[in-house]
Design an enzyme around this catalytic site. Structure first.
Site, PDB file in Angstrom:
ATOM      1  N   HIS A 327     -10.262  48.582   8.973  1.00 54.05           N
ATOM      2  CA  HIS A 327     -11.097  49.417   9.831  1.00 54.05           C
ATOM      3  C   HIS A 327     -12.550  49.227   9.399  1.00 54.05           C
ATOM      4  CE1 HIS A 327     -12.860  52.846  11.833  1.00 54.05           C
ATOM      5  NE2 HIS A 327     -11.744  53.020  12.497  1.00 54.05           N
ATOM      6  N   ARG A 347     -18.887  55.350  16.910  1.00 50.93           N
ATOM      7  CA  ARG A 347     -19.567  54.221  17.552  1.00 50.93           C
ATOM      8  C   ARG A 347     -19.399  54.292  19.066  1.00 50.93           C
ATOM      9  NH1 ARG A 347     -16.750  49.726  15.561  1.00 50.93           N
ATOM     10  NH2 ARG A 347     -15.380  51.170  14.469  1.00 50.93           N
TER      11      ARG A 347
END
Lengths: 559, 260
Positions: A327, A347
């Site tokens: 990740h 994000r």
């Protein structure tokens, strides 16, 4: 606590470039995404999967010759925890229709659906019911539910693109078509997904999505789904029994070669016992706690790949297990938050990734493997990583969360990311005002045991669901497709198992012959080892203490 | 730790066992017994440093599963502090014990048939009325939730408020362990959340519509086309797919509508 003086000084550089980056985002101007060719090149040069010596070929078993992470190969090429000759197959402690191994999201969904088929179910789980990676999934669950702009067609394209077009098309088809049904099911069960007052569900982008189809419950989506499914299972206590702190260590066959239960281990009394069942659903999840290539991990304590080992010994092959997901955004500061997942939704909501000079170096919604490779590149060959205080040689990059409040209005970070907001507040860091320091962290097992869309496998009576299975994500899973995977395939495997037991009249004489056979294969391949598997739990005890555990042989009452 | 080769940053190292030569040790008392542990560790890592192999009391190691409820006291003060072992730093001379399990009462109910009101709630959890408003639950919540307020909201019949206030509950059980009225607050909270989501909030009509569309077989042919397409075609379709802009509003519509 809070950030050190050096970091506070560096944050000023991020603050300097922020207004311009926010203005660009508002104008719809994004950082240029990589082309498919550039993506391939970046992976080859910087992704951990491509590192020299990371993978090795299996010497035995159904996927002999296939190269996967050394840490997993070590578990496959190991002996059973139990001596097959010691197991008393006549002493059965529990009998049930469906045995579900694993008490996470996939296992619990399977249990619920099997029960609805009229089956009696036992869930056997290593830790507590619900202590699983499902609980930790934050960002959301993908499903094309908004017909005016999205459909399973686009979801399919996104999944395939994310997985580099190698995914199993049948599995992907099943997942995207079942997705809207799963959201309807969760709504019916009373799962609190974020909604507008008119009932419309909130949806966001995730990396690699062309439509906003990420449904969520704050940044606790997995927790909310897990608690809801577990609560429902507890309401069906008459039919669904739960054995906690009782991991399975080996599967059972009957004399017709059908999977017929498992050998469980009571972690507290250290005894083994048998569950006889007409069908077994394997739902043990992933293997982050193997710390592949020594990476820190976001995974829960019990994620040691036990189901892979048991299924492989039984004769079920593996695929896509060479691909591990890192990740992109694991916390690296402060120390006590290390490895902790910062959801991709940060994000998705607009936060840039920036380097020590406050410059963007990658589009923040690339698929995860590309994003991770780009961060590793920035911290190594480019040399613009931010040094982690007190840990020489360690670097991270900034995840500029304060952009979100500037884009979406004051208070958005606190409202949309309550869990992380509270967590960082404890460390005296306000993430709506200051960026977070992040680095890629071992997150997900992209591949696993081979299975069909209905959960069935090469072995009759043996079904697979969730992260322990492989194929639907290809070599790289997109955000929001793991919660979807576990609910879709958990439900299907449970349903199939529930139907299967109706047609299965009996269980023949129990056998662990496959374990003996596997041991023989080990010997014939010349593998001499004292390794035993599954691992069950990682060993984090202080090595100095271990060194002083002088007991030579464990014979008496106390070790 | 120096960087061994250019492509591997030390940041990747698992935060495991490099604790052998620490000099910053402080004394803590685990169930009354003294151990010297590094001052920067969480209680969970301190237990492991002391030599414990955790079986109970350890789950996600990230502050969300609620497995590692811990209570502690500092010398010279009667005050009981609480925390999750994986989230709380050690303090010199703390006396601690974990509470990995607490037998709180949980009712069995049918969420479909149950009514979302106080009457129904009291039927399954009559102990709700015993709440004496002492606020110990709120004071003992490691997630800093206003537990007493959500319990009073439930009593008032404001289930939505209970749902909202309890959303971040990790069900660690410390509230129940401290409650003189013997409530299992977190079980009551999840019931209120489920009732709210199931019965009080409007249904998502778009989800039901999409399920109908799927069941009508509308997407079978478009999906079959994708499944049988060669790699180049598939890549082209992927690269050229229309992106919903980040800033687009909820009702944004794409140009291409054939596959909707």
């Amino acid at each position: 606590m809070g950030y050190t003086a050096e970091l506070l000084e560096l944050i000023k550089r991020v603050e300097k470039t922020r207004p311009e980056r926010v203005a660009r985002k508002k104008a719809g101007q994004e950082f240029t995404a990589l082309t498919l060719e550039q993506r391939a090149d970046r992976l080859k040069k910087y992704h951990p999967d491509y590192r020299e010596g990371g993978l090795r070929e299996l010497k035995i078993g159904p996927s002999k010759g296939y190269a996967l992470a050394r840490e997993i190969a070590d578990l496959f090429e190991a002996r059973s925890r139990v001596d097959p000759d010691k197991i008393d197959l006549n002493e059965v402690h529990y009998e049930t229709d469906v045995l579900v191994i694993g008490g996470g999201g996939a296992g619990t969904a399977a249990a619920l659906m099997a029960q609805e088929q009229g089956a009696r179910v036992i869930i056997a789980t290593k830790l507590r019911h619900g202590d699983a990676n499902t609980m930790m999934a934050e960002g959301g669950i993908q499903a094309a539910t908004k017909g005016w702009k999205d459909s399973p067609y686009y979801h399919y394209l996104d999944v395939m693109g994310g997985g580099h077009f190698e995914n199993d098309p049948e599995l992907v088809r099943t997942m995207v078509l079942e997705a809207p049904k799963v959201i309807a099911w969760l709504e019916r069960l009373g799962c609190m997904l974020n909604k507008w007052p008119d009932g419309k569900l909130f949806t966001l982008h995730g990396a690699g999505t062309c439509r906003k189809r990420m449904h969520y419950a704050g940044d606790l989506t997995g927790a909310e789904i897990m608690r809801t499914l577990r609560d429902e299972a507890r309401n069906r206590i008459k039919d669904i029994g739960v054995l906690e702190f009782s991991p399975a260590v080996e599967l059972l066959l009957d004399d017709k070669g059908r999977c017929s239960g498992a050998v469980l281990y009571n972690l507290e009394t250290e005894e083994y016992f048998l569950v006889k069942a007409k069908a077994v659903v394997m739902a043990t999840g992933g293997c982050g706690r193997l710390h592949i290539q020594n990476f820190m991990t976001t995974n829960h304590y019990g994620a040691t790949g036990d189901g892979l080992v048991m299924g492989y010994r039984l004769g079920v092959g593996v695929r896509f297990l060479h691909a591990t997901q890192y990740h992109p955004t694991g916390a690296v500061f402060p120390e006590q938050a290390e490895g902790l997942l910062i959801t991709e939704k940060v994000r998705g909501a607009g936060a840039n990734l920036v380097n020590i000079d406050g410059e963007q170096f990658v589009f923040e919604r690339e698929p995860r493997d590309i994003e991770s490779a780009s961060i590793i590149r920035e911290c190594t060959t480019v040399g613009k990583g931010i040094p982690v205080p007190g840990q020489p040689g360690k670097f991270g990059v900034w995840l500029d969360s304060p952009m979100i409040d500037l884009l979406e209005g004051e208070g958005t970070v606190e409202r949309e990311f309550p869990a992380k907001f509270i967590l960082f507040k404890r460390y005296e860091i306000d993430i709506s005002k200051m960026p977070m320091l992040v680095y890629p962290t071992l997150h997900y097992q992209n591949g696993g045991l081979a299975y069909k869309p209905d959960g069935s496998t090469a072995v009759p009576g043996f079904f697979v669901a969730g992260e322990v299975g492989g194929g639907v994500h290809g070599a790289n899973r997109l955000m929001g497709n793991s919660l979807l995977d576990i609910t879709v395939f958990g439900r299907l495997a449970g349903e199939t198992a529930g139907r299967y037991v109706k047609d299965r009249a009996d269980v023949g004489a129990l056998s662990v012959e496959h374990v003996r056979k596997y041991h023989k294969e080990l010997e014939e391949a010349g593998i001499e080892t004292d390794r035993v598997s599954p691992m069950i739990l990682p060993d984090y005890a202080n090595p100095l203490v271990r060194k002083r555990q002088w007991t030579t042989t464990y014979v008496g009452t106390i070790r | 730790m120096a960087t061994a080769e250019p492509l591997q940053s030390a940041a990747e190292q698992a935060p495991a066992l490099d604790l052998t030569e620490r000099t910053d040790l402080v004394p803590i008392f685990i169930m009354g017994k003294k151990y010297d542990v590094p001052s920067t560790l969480t209680i969970q890592k301190a237990l492991e440093y002391a030599g414990y192999q955790l079986i109970r009391g350890c789950g996600c190691r990230g502050g969300i599963c609620g497995a590692c409820a811990t209570v502690y006291r500092m010398p010279g003060s009667p005050k009981i502090h609480v925390g999750l072992a994986c989230q709380t730093l050690v303090q010199p001379n703390m006396y601690l014990t974990m509470v990995p399990f607490f037998p709180a009462n949980r009712a069995v109910y049918n969420i479909e048939e149950m009514k979302p009101d106080t009457h129904a709630l009291l039927k399954v959890y009559p102990e709700l009325t015993k709440c004496m408003g002492c606020n110990t639950c709120t004071k003992s919540c490691p997630m800093e939730l206003d537990v007493m307020e959500y319990i009073s909201a439930a009593l008032r019949g404001d289930l939505e408020r209970t749902a909202e206030l309890s959303m971040s509950c990790v069900m660690c059980g410390i509230c129940a362990s401290r409650c003189p009225a013997e409530l299992g607050q977190y079980h009551i909270a999840i019931l209120c959340r489920r009732l709210t989501a199931r019965h009080l909030r409007p249904k998502a009509a778009h989800v039901a519509e999409m399920v109908e569309r799927v069941e009508s077989g509308r997407y079978e042919e478009p999906l079959r086309q994708l499944m049988t397409a060669d790699l180049d075609t598939l890549r082209k379709l992927y690269v050229e797919r229309e992106m919903e802009p980040h800033t687009a509003d909820e009702m944004w519509q794409p140009q291409e509508t054939r596959f909707l």
